[in-house]
Design a protein around this motif. Structure first.
Motif, PDB file in Angstrom:
ATOM      1  N   ARG A   1       0.826  -1.215   0.000  1.00 44.73           N
ATOM      2  CA  ARG A   1       0.000   0.000   0.000  1.00 44.73           C
ATOM      3  C   ARG A   1       0.862   1.267   0.000  1.00 44.73           C
ATOM      4  N   ALA A   2       2.059   1.170   0.605  1.00 42.26           N
ATOM      5  CA  ALA A   2       2.966   2.319   0.677  1.00 42.26           C
ATOM      6  C   ALA A   2       3.816   2.478  -0.576  1.00 42.26           C
ATOM      7  N   GLY A   3       3.734   1.526  -1.519  1.00 43.34           N
ATOM      8  CA  GLY A   3       4.452   1.678  -2.777  1.00 43.34           C
ATOM      9  C   GLY A   3       5.419   0.571  -3.153  1.00 43.34           C
ATOM     10  N   ALA A   4       5.561  -0.443  -2.327  1.00 39.64           N
ATOM     11  CA  ALA A   4       6.446  -1.564  -2.680  1.00 39.64           C
ATOM     12  C   ALA A   4       5.806  -2.368  -3.817  1.00 39.64           C
ATOM     13  N   THR A   5       6.633  -2.860  -4.723  1.00 37.80           N
ATOM     14  CA  THR A   5       6.106  -3.601  -5.873  1.00 37.80           C
ATOM     15  C   THR A   5       6.326  -5.101  -5.754  1.00 37.80           C
ATOM     16  N   GLY A   6       6.979  -5.541  -4.703  1.00 41.22           N
ATOM     17  CA  GLY A   6       7.201  -6.966  -4.505  1.00 41.22           C
ATOM     18  C   GLY A   6       8.118  -7.199  -3.323  1.00 41.22           C
ATOM     19  N   SER A   7       8.327  -8.451  -2.997  1.00 41.30           N
ATOM     20  CA  SER A   7       9.178  -8.780  -1.850  1.00 41.30           C
ATOM     21  C   SER A   7       9.654 -10.217  -1.945  1.00 41.30           C
ATOM     22  N   THR A   8      10.642 -10.519  -1.135  1.00 38.69           N
ATOM     23  CA  THR A   8      11.109 -11.877  -0.938  1.00 38.69           C
ATOM     24  C   THR A   8      11.088 -12.123   0.561  1.00 38.69           C
TER      25      THR A   8
ATOM     26  N   ARG B   1      11.684   5.624   2.101  1.00 42.26           N
ATOM     27  CA  ARG B   1      11.442   6.109   3.468  1.00 42.26           C
ATOM     28  C   ARG B   1       9.993   5.898   3.891  1.00 42.26           C
ATOM     29  N   ARG B   2       9.057   6.175   2.977  1.00 43.31           N
ATOM     30  CA  ARG B   2       7.640   5.989   3.291  1.00 43.31           C
ATOM     31  C   ARG B   2       7.335   4.519   3.588  1.00 43.31           C
ATOM     32  N   ILE B   3       7.899   3.623   2.796  1.00 43.23           N
ATOM     33  CA  ILE B   3       7.682   2.189   3.004  1.00 43.23           C
ATOM     34  C   ILE B   3       8.304   1.747   4.325  1.00 43.23           C
ATOM     35  N   LEU B   4       9.519   2.193   4.584  1.00 42.91           N
ATOM     36  CA  LEU B   4      10.220   1.838   5.819  1.00 42.91           C
ATOM     37  C   LEU B   4       9.433   2.303   7.049  1.00 42.91           C
ATOM     38  N   GLU B   5       8.968   3.533   7.036  1.00 41.29           N
ATOM     39  CA  GLU B   5       8.198   4.065   8.163  1.00 41.29           C
ATOM     40  C   GLU B   5       6.862   3.346   8.326  1.00 41.29           C
ATOM     41  N   THR B   6       6.232   2.979   7.218  1.00 43.80           N
ATOM     42  CA  THR B   6       4.969   2.247   7.273  1.00 43.80           C
ATOM     43  C   THR B   6       5.164   0.888   7.918  1.00 43.80           C
ATOM     44  N   ILE B   7       6.216   0.181   7.520  1.00 43.26           N
ATOM     45  CA  ILE B   7       6.509  -1.129   8.106  1.00 43.26           C
ATOM     46  C   ILE B   7       6.726  -1.006   9.614  1.00 43.26           C
ATOM     47  N   ALA B   8       7.506  -0.017  10.024  1.00 39.02           N
ATOM     48  CA  ALA B   8       7.794   0.173  11.443  1.00 39.02           C
ATOM     49  C   ALA B   8       6.537   0.527  12.229  1.00 39.02           C
TER      50      ALA B   8
END
Length: 116
Positions: free
Chosen positions: A24-31, A69-76
């Motif tokens: 939702r914060a802008g990440a397009t994928g993950s592992t 930064r937005r993704i990192l802060e959202t996760i935290a």
């Protein structure tokens, strides 16, 4: 296009929740690397003095630097990392080069133009 790598070490119970928030914060994928083991400031002891450690997951997110930064802060925030000790940790690393993301770069470029 420049990328950063977000690494998040989280309780396995929170993995899906954090991945949804990151998207939702802008990440397009993950592992996700399952069943990592971690220790906090102090070791916890369980029954009969044996060491007790909870299972953790390692989330790897390769993200465009402007979204990082937005993704990192959202996760935290969603993971409540600063509210409760031992719930998780997340940090970012600079990525010098990345291959295999050409298909995502086109999509990211278009949405970044719209955002900026």
């Amino acid at each position: 296009m420049h990328f950063k790598l977000i690494l998040a070490l989280v309780d396995d119970e929170k993995t899906d929740l954090l991945l949804e928030a990151a998207r939702r914060a802008g990440a397009t994928g993950s592992t996700v690397i399952n069943h990592a083991r971690g220790e906090g400031l102090e070791k916890t002891h369980g029954i009969f003095g044996m060491a007790l450690s909870s299972q953790r997951d390692v989330l790897l997110l390769l993200v465009e630097e402007h979204r990082c930064r937005r993704i990192l802060e959202t996760i935290a925030e969603v993971g409540e990392f600063d509210d409760s000790p031992g719930t998780g940790i997340a940090f970012q690393l600079d990525v010098e080069d990345a291959l295999g993301v050409k298909h995502q770069m086109l999509s990211i470029s278009q949405t970044l133009k719209d955002e900026l």
